[in-house]
Scaffold this motif. Structure first.
Motif, PDB file in Angstrom:
ATOM      1  N   ALA A 282       0.851  -1.193   0.000  1.00  0.00           N
ATOM      2  CA  ALA A 282       0.000   0.000   0.000  1.00  0.00           C
ATOM      3  C   ALA A 282       0.877   1.229   0.000  1.00  0.00           C
ATOM      4  O   ALA A 282       2.048   1.191   0.385  1.00  0.00           O
ATOM      5  CB  ALA A 282      -0.920   0.017   1.212  1.00  0.00           C
ATOM      6  N   ALA A 283       0.301   2.338  -0.480  1.00  0.00           N
ATOM      7  CA  ALA A 283       0.903   3.661  -0.318  1.00  0.00           C
ATOM      8  C   ALA A 283       0.131   4.353   0.793  1.00  0.00           C
ATOM      9  O   ALA A 283      -1.096   4.493   0.716  1.00  0.00           O
ATOM     10  CB  ALA A 283       0.820   4.464  -1.607  1.00  0.00           C
ATOM     11  N   LEU A 284       0.838   4.765   1.812  1.00  0.00           N
ATOM     12  CA  LEU A 284       0.210   5.306   3.018  1.00  0.00           C
ATOM     13  C   LEU A 284       0.323   6.829   3.040  1.00  0.00           C
ATOM     14  O   LEU A 284       1.389   7.386   2.790  1.00  0.00           O
ATOM     15  CB  LEU A 284       0.884   4.715   4.260  1.00  0.00           C
ATOM     16  N   PHE A 285      -0.808   7.494   3.365  1.00  0.00           N
ATOM     17  CA  PHE A 285      -0.860   8.950   3.465  1.00  0.00           C
ATOM     18  C   PHE A 285      -1.499   9.318   4.805  1.00  0.00           C
ATOM     19  O   PHE A 285      -2.698   9.584   4.884  1.00  0.00           O
ATOM     20  CB  PHE A 285      -1.653   9.541   2.291  1.00  0.00           C
ATOM     21  N   PRO A 286      -0.700   9.350   5.870  1.00  0.00           N
ATOM     22  CA  PRO A 286      -1.220   9.666   7.207  1.00  0.00           C
ATOM     23  C   PRO A 286      -1.304  11.174   7.423  1.00  0.00           C
ATOM     24  O   PRO A 286      -0.669  11.748   8.306  1.00  0.00           O
ATOM     25  CB  PRO A 286      -0.185   9.010   8.128  1.00  0.00           C
ATOM     26  N   LEU A 287      -2.107  11.823   6.629  1.00  0.00           N
ATOM     27  CA  LEU A 287      -2.087  13.274   6.492  1.00  0.00           C
ATOM     28  C   LEU A 287      -2.511  13.995   7.764  1.00  0.00           C
ATOM     29  O   LEU A 287      -3.458  13.605   8.433  1.00  0.00           O
ATOM     30  CB  LEU A 287      -3.012  13.700   5.346  1.00  0.00           C
ATOM     31  N   ARG A 288      -1.818  15.109   8.008  1.00  0.00           N
ATOM     32  CA  ARG A 288      -2.225  16.024   9.078  1.00  0.00           C
ATOM     33  C   ARG A 288      -2.508  17.408   8.508  1.00  0.00           C
ATOM     34  O   ARG A 288      -2.495  18.394   9.236  1.00  0.00           O
ATOM     35  CB  ARG A 288      -1.132  16.087  10.140  1.00  0.00           C
ATOM     36  N   TRP A 289      -2.753  17.464   7.215  1.00  0.00           N
ATOM     37  CA  TRP A 289      -3.131  18.722   6.580  1.00  0.00           C
ATOM     38  C   TRP A 289      -4.091  18.401   5.445  1.00  0.00           C
ATOM     39  O   TRP A 289      -4.312  17.228   5.124  1.00  0.00           O
ATOM     40  CB  TRP A 289      -1.909  19.490   6.087  1.00  0.00           C
ATOM     41  N   GLU A 290      -4.657  19.451   4.860  1.00  0.00           N
ATOM     42  CA  GLU A 290      -5.615  19.257   3.773  1.00  0.00           C
ATOM     43  C   GLU A 290      -4.840  19.184   2.457  1.00  0.00           C
ATOM     44  O   GLU A 290      -4.598  20.194   1.812  1.00  0.00           O
ATOM     45  CB  GLU A 290      -6.634  20.411   3.761  1.00  0.00           C
ATOM     46  N   GLU A 291      -4.446  17.982   2.084  1.00  0.00           N
ATOM     47  CA  GLU A 291      -3.657  17.761   0.871  1.00  0.00           C
ATOM     48  C   GLU A 291      -4.370  18.365  -0.334  1.00  0.00           C
ATOM     49  O   GLU A 291      -5.489  17.977  -0.664  1.00  0.00           O
ATOM     50  CB  GLU A 291      -3.453  16.264   0.652  1.00  0.00           C
ATOM     51  N   PRO A 292      -3.727  19.316  -1.047  1.00  0.00           N
ATOM     52  CA  PRO A 292      -4.441  19.961  -2.144  1.00  0.00           C
ATOM     53  C   PRO A 292      -4.480  19.156  -3.438  1.00  0.00           C
ATOM     54  O   PRO A 292      -5.486  19.177  -4.155  1.00  0.00           O
ATOM     55  CB  PRO A 292      -3.672  21.272  -2.342  1.00  0.00           C
ATOM     56  N   GLY A 293      -3.369  18.453  -3.779  1.00  0.00           N
ATOM     57  CA  GLY A 293      -3.294  17.860  -5.106  1.00  0.00           C
ATOM     58  C   GLY A 293      -3.106  16.356  -5.169  1.00  0.00           C
ATOM     59  O   GLY A 293      -3.793  15.663  -5.899  1.00  0.00           O
ATOM     60  N   GLY A 294      -2.112  15.827  -4.476  1.00  0.00           N
ATOM     61  CA  GLY A 294      -1.941  14.388  -4.392  1.00  0.00           C
ATOM     62  C   GLY A 294      -1.245  13.734  -5.570  1.00  0.00           C
ATOM     63  O   GLY A 294      -1.694  12.687  -6.039  1.00  0.00           O
ATOM     64  N   THR A 295      -0.125  14.292  -6.033  1.00  0.00           N
ATOM     65  CA  THR A 295       0.613  13.659  -7.126  1.00  0.00           C
ATOM     66  C   THR A 295       1.014  12.234  -6.779  1.00  0.00           C
ATOM     67  O   THR A 295       0.876  11.315  -7.602  1.00  0.00           O
ATOM     68  CB  THR A 295       1.874  14.481  -7.471  1.00  0.00           C
ATOM     69  N   ALA A 296       1.522  12.022  -5.577  1.00  0.00           N
ATOM     70  CA  ALA A 296       1.953  10.682  -5.186  1.00  0.00           C
ATOM     71  C   ALA A 296       0.781   9.705  -5.138  1.00  0.00           C
ATOM     72  O   ALA A 296       0.972   8.499  -5.323  1.00  0.00           O
ATOM     73  CB  ALA A 296       2.660  10.727  -3.832  1.00  0.00           C
ATOM     74  N   VAL A 297      -0.415  10.207  -4.906  1.00  0.00           N
ATOM     75  CA  VAL A 297      -1.603   9.341  -4.889  1.00  0.00           C
ATOM     76  C   VAL A 297      -1.848   8.765  -6.282  1.00  0.00           C
ATOM     77  O   VAL A 297      -2.028   7.544  -6.448  1.00  0.00           O
ATOM     78  CB  VAL A 297      -2.843  10.129  -4.410  1.00  0.00           C
ATOM     79  N   VAL A 298      -1.844   9.614  -7.302  1.00  0.00           N
ATOM     80  CA  VAL A 298      -2.120   9.131  -8.656  1.00  0.00           C
ATOM     81  C   VAL A 298      -0.959   8.294  -9.185  1.00  0.00           C
ATOM     82  O   VAL A 298      -1.162   7.378  -9.994  1.00  0.00           O
ATOM     83  CB  VAL A 298      -2.484  10.283  -9.604  1.00  0.00           C
ATOM     84  N   GLU A 299       0.264   8.575  -8.722  1.00  0.00           N
ATOM     85  CA  GLU A 299       1.399   7.729  -9.096  1.00  0.00           C
ATOM     86  C   GLU A 299       1.229   6.325  -8.533  1.00  0.00           C
ATOM     87  O   GLU A 299       1.475   5.326  -9.233  1.00  0.00           O
ATOM     88  CB  GLU A 299       2.703   8.348  -8.604  1.00  0.00           C
ATOM     89  N   ALA A 300       0.816   6.228  -7.290  1.00  0.00           N
ATOM     90  CA  ALA A 300       0.615   4.914  -6.674  1.00  0.00           C
ATOM     91  C   ALA A 300      -0.449   4.114  -7.413  1.00  0.00           C
ATOM     92  O   ALA A 300      -0.254   2.935  -7.732  1.00  0.00           O
ATOM     93  CB  ALA A 300       0.242   5.075  -5.204  1.00  0.00           C
ATOM     94  N   LEU A 301      -1.580   4.739  -7.708  1.00  0.00           N
ATOM     95  CA  LEU A 301      -2.651   4.040  -8.417  1.00  0.00           C
ATOM     96  C   LEU A 301      -2.179   3.574  -9.791  1.00  0.00           C
ATOM     97  O   LEU A 301      -2.510   2.462 -10.228  1.00  0.00           O
ATOM     98  CB  LEU A 301      -3.863   4.951  -8.562  1.00  0.00           C
ATOM     99  N   SER A 302      -1.416   4.401 -10.474  1.00  0.00           N
ATOM    100  CA  SER A 302      -0.935   4.053 -11.807  1.00  0.00           C
ATOM    101  C   SER A 302      -0.045   2.821 -11.786  1.00  0.00           C
ATOM    102  O   SER A 302       0.041   2.079 -12.770  1.00  0.00           O
ATOM    103  CB  SER A 302      -0.165   5.231 -12.413  1.00  0.00           C
ATOM    104  N   LEU A 303       0.623   2.608 -10.672  1.00  0.00           N
ATOM    105  CA  LEU A 303       1.513   1.457 -10.527  1.00  0.00           C
ATOM    106  C   LEU A 303       0.826   0.280  -9.846  1.00  0.00           C
ATOM    107  O   LEU A 303       1.474  -0.701  -9.484  1.00  0.00           O
ATOM    108  CB  LEU A 303       2.764   1.875  -9.751  1.00  0.00           C
ATOM    109  N   GLY A 304      -0.488   0.379  -9.686  1.00  0.00           N
ATOM    110  CA  GLY A 304      -1.245  -0.732  -9.143  1.00  0.00           C
ATOM    111  C   GLY A 304      -1.149  -0.901  -7.643  1.00  0.00           C
ATOM    112  O   GLY A 304      -1.335  -2.008  -7.129  1.00  0.00           O
ATOM    113  N   THR A 305      -0.896   0.185  -6.940  1.00  0.00           N
ATOM    114  CA  THR A 305      -0.759   0.111  -5.481  1.00  0.00           C
ATOM    115  C   THR A 305      -1.896   0.857  -4.808  1.00  0.00           C
ATOM    116  O   THR A 305      -2.054   2.065  -5.013  1.00  0.00           O
ATOM    117  CB  THR A 305       0.590   0.699  -5.035  1.00  0.00           C
TER     118      THR A 305
END
Length: 386
Positions: A282-305
C-alpha cells in the motif's frame, strides 16, 4: 490550435527537476501534451531546464532552491528577480496569448499588478490556501487574472475573493497513468511506502509509529529539508537542525526508524521510485493537513498500489473506497487498513488511473481553461513602444 502560452515555472528548480519537485514535475508533465495539441510554449524557468519547449526565458542559470535555507533578507529578491524578467519579456513582445503562472503568491500578485494592458493569466494554486490570507482575501485581478485549483476541496476552503477569480479545478496527472491498464502485474512485497517530503503535514511520524505498533514494514521515501540522502543529512551535523523539517525528523520520526521495520531511504526517482511503489502492499498517506493535489496518490494508483489514507483534502476525490484504496477519519485505524489493503485489486487501481489521471486528460482540461480565461479577458497585450 494557434496559441502561445508563457509557462512560468519559477526560479527554484529546473524543469524537469532532479528528483523531488512537485510544481516542476507538474509543468514537465503538462507541457509535452500541450504541444501535442498545438500549443506553443515559452518556458520561464532556469537555464538548466532541459524540457523541450519552443522558447525559454530565464534570469538564473541554476535552480535557487538551496537559497531558501538562508535568512529572508538574503533570499526575498529571488522570486522578484525572476518575475521581473518575465514582466520585461511580456512588455517587449506581443505574441503571448496567455500566461500560465505557477509561482506561489508573488506570481499572482505580480501578474495582477501588471494592470489591464497585461495578457490574460491563469494562475494555478498548488498549495494550502490557508496561507497568504491578506493576499488571497483581498485579490483583485480584474477580468484578466483567473485562478484554478488542483482539487475541488482545495478551492472550497479558499477565501471568497480568491474563489471569485476561480475557473475551476484540474486534478493532477502522471505519465505513469498512460496505458497503466495494460501494464502487467508486479509481484507485491510486504512493505508499505510513504512517498513525499518529510514534514509534519505529511505525517511520517504517525506512519512510523503505527508501523512499529502494528508490525508492518514501512519505507519512508523523500527528502528531509534540502537533504536527499541519509548520508547527506548525517554529514551536515548539528547545523542542519536550523531547518524545521530536519528538526521534525530528528525529534519525531527518527526515534521510530530502526533500519529494519522502519527505514528512511531518502529521495527516490525514476525506475527506483516506480519499483518501490509498484511492489508495495500500500501507499500510506497519514495526512495532518488538507492535501491539495496528491501527485503521489495518482502515481501509486498508476503502478497498481492501493492507497490508505486519512480522508483529508483531495483524497476523497481521488480514491474510490473499497476499490482503489481505504480511507478513514480516525488516524489510529490506518495500521489495520494497511493490512487490509492487500485484499484490493491492483488492476482496478491501474484501470482507474488510465481513465482519469493521464497527462492528456490534464492537458485537454487546461486548454479548455485557457480558452475560458481568454474569453473573459479578450484584450491583448500591448508591447512597449520602442
Amino acid at each position: 490550435m494557434s496559441l502561445t502560452v508563457l509557462m512560468n515555472a519559477g526560479p527554484w528548480l529546473s524543469v524537469p527537476p532532479p528528483g523531488y519537485g512537485g510544481i516542476e514535475n507538474v509543468v514537465a508533465t503538462l507541457v509535452p501534451e500541450l504541444r501535442k495539441l498545438g500549443v506553443r510554449v515559452v518556458l520561464a524557468s532556469v537555464e538548466t531546464s532541459t524540457l523541450p519547449v519552443d522558447e525559454r526565458i530565464w534570469v538564473f542559470p541554476d535552480g535557487q532552491f538551496h537559497a531558501l535555507q538562508r535568512p529572508y533578507n538574503q533570499v526575498c529578491g529571488v522570486s522578484q528577480a525572476h518575475l521581473d524578467g518575465v514582466v520585461r519579456a511580456l512588455r517587449a513582445r506581443d505574441d503571448i496569448d496567455l500566461v500560465h503562472d505557477h509561482v506561489e503568491a508573488v506570481g499572482l500578485a505580480t501578474m495582477a499588478a501588471m494592470g489591464p494592458d497585461g495578457p490574460p493569466v491563469l494562475h494555478t494554486l498548488h498549495w494550502d490556501l490557508a496561507k497568504h490570507p491578506e493576499l488571497y482575501g483581498n485579490l483583485d485581478g480584474g477580468v484578466r487574472v483567473r485562478v484554478n485549483g488542483v482539487s475541488a476541496s482545495q478551492l472550497a476552503r479558499a477565501p471568497r475573493a480568491l474563489r471569485e477569480h476561480s475557473v475551476g479545478h484540474v486534478h493532477l496527472s502522471t505519465p505513469l497513468a498512460v496505458d497503466a491498464d495494460r501494464r502487467p502485474r508486479v509481484e507485491k512485497g510486504d512493505h508499505t511506502v510513504i512517498l513525499g517530503r518529510i514534514n509534519p503535514g505529511k505525517g511520517q511520524d504517525l506512519g512510523a509509529r503505527l508501523a512499529r505498533q502494528v508490525g508492518f514494514p514501512l519505507v519512508l521515501a523523500g527528502p528531509v529539508g534540502p537533504y536527499h540522502r541519509p548520508a547527506d543529512l548525517a554529514a551536515a551535523g548539528d547545523e542542519a537542525r536550523q531547518n524545521p523539517d530536519v528538526r521534525f525528523f530528528y525529534d519525531h520520526v527518527a526515534p521510530y526508524v530502526d533500519g529494519d521495520l522502519v527505514r528512511w531511504v531518502g529521495t527516490v526517482a525514476g525506475r527506483e521510485r516506480d519499483d518501490l511503489l509498484a511492489g508495495a502492499r500500500a501507499a500510506l498517506f497519514p495526512l495532518r493537513w488538507e492535501e491539495p493535489g496528491g501527485t503521489a496518490v495518482v502515481e501509486a494508483l498508476s503502478l497498481g498500489t492501493p492507497v490508505v489514507a486519512v480522508a483529508r483534502g483531495c483524497l476523497p476525490e481521488l480514491i474510490e473506497p473499497g476499490r482503489t484504496g481505504l480511507l478513514t477519519t480516525d488516524e489510529e485505524e490506518l495500521g489495520d487498513l494497511v493490512l487490509a489493503a492487500g485484499l484490493l485489486d491492483p488492476d482496478e487501481c491501474r484501470r482507474t488511473a488510465a481513465a482519469r489521471f493521464t497527462p492528456a486528460v490534464m492537458a485537454e482540461r487546461y486548454v479548455g481553461l485557457y480558452e475560458q480565461v481568454r474569453r473573459l479577458a479578450p484584450r491583448p497585450l500591448l508591447p512597449t513602444p520602442t
